[in-house]
Design a protein around this motif. Structure first.
Motif, PDB file in Angstrom:
ATOM      1  N   THR A  23      -5.632  -0.556 -10.143  1.00 27.91           N
ATOM      2  CA  THR A  23      -5.525   0.623  -9.285  1.00 27.91           C
ATOM      3  C   THR A  23      -6.867   0.983  -8.671  1.00 27.91           C
ATOM      4  O   THR A  23      -6.966   1.269  -7.463  1.00 27.91           O
ATOM      5  CB  THR A  23      -5.005   1.821 -10.103  1.00 27.91           C
ATOM      6  OG1 THR A  23      -3.734   1.477 -10.666  1.00 27.91           O
ATOM      7  CG2 THR A  23      -4.849   3.047  -9.225  1.00 27.91           C
ATOM      8  N   LEU A  24      -7.918   0.951  -9.478  1.00 30.85           N
ATOM      9  CA  LEU A  24      -9.257   1.266  -8.958  1.00 30.85           C
ATOM     10  C   LEU A  24      -9.699   0.240  -7.929  1.00 30.85           C
ATOM     11  O   LEU A  24     -10.344   0.585  -6.927  1.00 30.85           O
ATOM     12  CB  LEU A  24     -10.259   1.329 -10.120  1.00 30.85           C
ATOM     13  CG  LEU A  24     -10.078   2.516 -11.075  1.00 30.85           C
ATOM     14  CD1 LEU A  24     -11.078   2.421 -12.219  1.00 30.85           C
ATOM     15  CD2 LEU A  24     -10.249   3.836 -10.327  1.00 30.85           C
ATOM     16  N   ALA A  25      -9.359  -1.054  -8.155  1.00 35.60           N
ATOM     17  CA  ALA A  25      -9.710  -2.088  -7.182  1.00 35.60           C
ATOM     18  C   ALA A  25      -9.008  -1.841  -5.853  1.00 35.60           C
ATOM     19  O   ALA A  25      -9.615  -1.956  -4.772  1.00 35.60           O
ATOM     20  CB  ALA A  25      -9.336  -3.471  -7.736  1.00 35.60           C
ATOM     21  N   LEU A  30      -9.233   0.185  -0.194  1.00 34.23           N
ATOM     22  CA  LEU A  30      -8.720   1.144   0.786  1.00 34.23           C
ATOM     23  C   LEU A  30      -9.830   2.077   1.262  1.00 34.23           C
ATOM     24  O   LEU A  30      -9.967   2.349   2.467  1.00 34.23           O
ATOM     25  CB  LEU A  30      -7.583   1.954   0.161  1.00 34.23           C
ATOM     26  CG  LEU A  30      -6.977   3.050   1.050  1.00 34.23           C
ATOM     27  CD1 LEU A  30      -6.360   2.441   2.306  1.00 34.23           C
ATOM     28  CD2 LEU A  30      -5.926   3.847   0.278  1.00 34.23           C
ATOM     29  N   GLY A  31     -10.636   2.576   0.330  1.00 36.27           N
ATOM     30  CA  GLY A  31     -11.734   3.452   0.703  1.00 36.27           C
ATOM     31  C   GLY A  31     -12.758   2.750   1.567  1.00 36.27           C
ATOM     32  O   GLY A  31     -13.303   3.329   2.526  1.00 36.27           O
ATOM     33  N   TRP A  32     -13.003   1.478   1.283  1.00 32.61           N
ATOM     34  CA  TRP A  32     -13.950   0.684   2.079  1.00 32.61           C
ATOM     35  C   TRP A  32     -13.444   0.541   3.512  1.00 32.61           C
ATOM     36  O   TRP A  32     -14.197   0.673   4.488  1.00 32.61           O
ATOM     37  CB  TRP A  32     -14.119  -0.682   1.417  1.00 32.61           C
ATOM     38  CG  TRP A  32     -15.293  -1.467   1.920  1.00 32.61           C
ATOM     39  CD1 TRP A  32     -16.162  -1.104   2.916  1.00 32.61           C
ATOM     40  CD2 TRP A  32     -15.733  -2.732   1.450  1.00 32.61           C
ATOM     41  NE1 TRP A  32     -17.107  -2.064   3.097  1.00 32.61           N
ATOM     42  CE2 TRP A  32     -16.865  -3.077   2.222  1.00 32.61           C
ATOM     43  CE3 TRP A  32     -15.266  -3.607   0.473  1.00 32.61           C
ATOM     44  CZ2 TRP A  32     -17.530  -4.282   2.024  1.00 32.61           C
ATOM     45  CZ3 TRP A  32     -15.941  -4.807   0.286  1.00 32.61           C
ATOM     46  CH2 TRP A  32     -17.056  -5.131   1.043  1.00 32.61           C
ATOM     47  N   THR A  37     -13.897   2.024   9.149  1.00 32.94           N
ATOM     48  CA  THR A  37     -13.227   2.457  10.384  1.00 32.94           C
ATOM     49  C   THR A  37     -13.799   3.775  10.883  1.00 32.94           C
ATOM     50  O   THR A  37     -14.027   3.962  12.087  1.00 32.94           O
ATOM     51  CB  THR A  37     -11.713   2.599  10.135  1.00 32.94           C
ATOM     52  OG1 THR A  37     -11.205   1.377   9.590  1.00 32.94           O
ATOM     53  CG2 THR A  37     -10.981   2.887  11.429  1.00 32.94           C
ATOM     54  N   LEU A  38     -14.038   4.707   9.955  1.00 34.87           N
ATOM     55  CA  LEU A  38     -14.624   5.992  10.354  1.00 34.87           C
ATOM     56  C   LEU A  38     -16.048   5.824  10.875  1.00 34.87           C
ATOM     57  O   LEU A  38     -16.422   6.415  11.897  1.00 34.87           O
ATOM     58  CB  LEU A  38     -14.621   6.952   9.159  1.00 34.87           C
ATOM     59  CG  LEU A  38     -13.290   7.629   8.828  1.00 34.87           C
ATOM     60  CD1 LEU A  38     -13.392   8.388   7.519  1.00 34.87           C
ATOM     61  CD2 LEU A  38     -12.902   8.588   9.962  1.00 34.87           C
ATOM     62  N   LYS A  39     -16.822   4.998  10.203  1.00 35.55           N
ATOM     63  CA  LYS A  39     -18.229   4.813  10.569  1.00 35.55           C
ATOM     64  C   LYS A  39     -18.372   4.293  11.993  1.00 35.55           C
ATOM     65  O   LYS A  39     -19.155   4.827  12.789  1.00 35.55           O
ATOM     66  CB  LYS A  39     -18.881   3.841   9.574  1.00 35.55           C
ATOM     67  CG  LYS A  39     -20.329   3.530   9.896  1.00 35.55           C
ATOM     68  CD  LYS A  39     -20.881   2.503   8.898  1.00 35.55           C
ATOM     69  CE  LYS A  39     -22.307   2.106   9.263  1.00 35.55           C
ATOM     70  NZ  LYS A  39     -22.807   1.056   8.328  1.00 35.55           N
TER      71      LYS A  39
END
Length: 280
Positions: A23-25, A30-32, A37-39
């Motif tokens: 789950t953490l992976a 997903l966070g990456w 994309t935001l950056k």
């Protein structure tokens, strides 16, 4: 006894640790993706993105024609696919219980649901583009509709099956015909789940690129003529991201950010609808 207890405790902790690790992976990846994309997307986000059409390399431009083209394609797919998917799911859940036809339809729908989108694109190419002898917006909408319908069908089928049988029996015991029981009782009970399935299907086809390459192709200029190739956001992102020009790559990041935000809003909307339905 102690050995059995230790063994159970070990396997419980092992499975819990593996589940937590996976789950953490997944959350990290997903966070990456969201951070990247935001950056790059926020840096290229401006009003010209929505006012100007896709430019040639080195010129100022935006993605207006791509946004409008995608809205046309996705809108047509939703308009045609929603009634077809809901009606087919209703048939499976309410009128084909225990029948072989229902099992056959579910089997082929599952196959279609898991089919790669590029295969759907090739199918649409052979059915629509090849006989018409040119790419068109109709062919793209046809391909997206084929992807859209199985998701809505499966969701409608499952949501209607979750409706308690006692509700159906009560309506039928009062003398309501079968079609009116479906319309007034089961649809109302499963409305939130069906709407969530439609929103999720909409989110899926909003980012599809492969089927549009084989059907719509692309158009750099403003066009809403569905008989000809038109611009679409996924193909614009794909082509600009592959371009060696920095300004076009920036437009691709901005388009990707808009797509992610659109899908995020749809997902939040689906969760909001489900939560309100649960409270009621």
């Amino acid at each position: 006894m102690n050995t059995l207890y230790r063994r159970r405790r070990f396997w419980n902790r092992f499975h819990f640790s593996m589940s937590l690790l996976v789950t953490l992976a997944g959350l990290f990846v997903l966070g990456w993706i969201l951070f990247t994309t935001l950056k790059f997307g926020v840096a290229a986000l401006n009003l010209s993105l929505f006012r100007l059409d896709t430019p040639a390399p080195g010129n100022v431009g935006g993605l207006r024609n791509a946004f409008v083209g995608s809205l046309l394609l996705v809108g047509l797919a939703v308009l045609v696919g929603t009634p077809l998917g809901v009606l087919a799911g209703t048939f499976l859940a309410e009128f084909s219980r225990g029948k072989r036809l229902g099992m056959v339809v579910r089997f082929f729908n599952d196959i279609l649901l898991s089919a790669p989108s590029i295969v759907i694109g090739l199918f649409a190419f052979s059915i629509v583009v090849y006989p018409m002898e040119h790419y068109s917006g109709w062919a793209g909408a046809f391909a997206l509709t084929i992807i859209f319908i199985p998701v809505v069908l499966r969701t409608t089928d499952e949501m209607l099956q979750l409706v308690p049988g006692s509700l159906r029996e009560a309506a039928l015991a009062l003398g309501a015909p079968h079609w009116k029981m479906v319309l007034r009782v089961t649809y109302r009970a499963a409305a939130a789940g069906i709407l969530t399935g439609i929103l999720l299907a909409l989110a899926r086809i909003s980012g599809e690129t492969a089927p549009l390459i084989f059907t719509v192709l692309n158009n750099q200029f403003w066009s809403t003529d569905l008989n000809r190739p038109i611009a679409s956001l996924p193909i614009a992102i794909y082509q600009f991201a592959m371009s060696p020009y920095a300004d076009l790559q920036a437009l691709a990041w901005a388009g990707a950010l808009v797509t992610v935000l659109f899908i995020l809003i749809l997902s939040l909307g689906a969760r909001y609808v489900l939560r309100r339905a649960g409270r009621s």
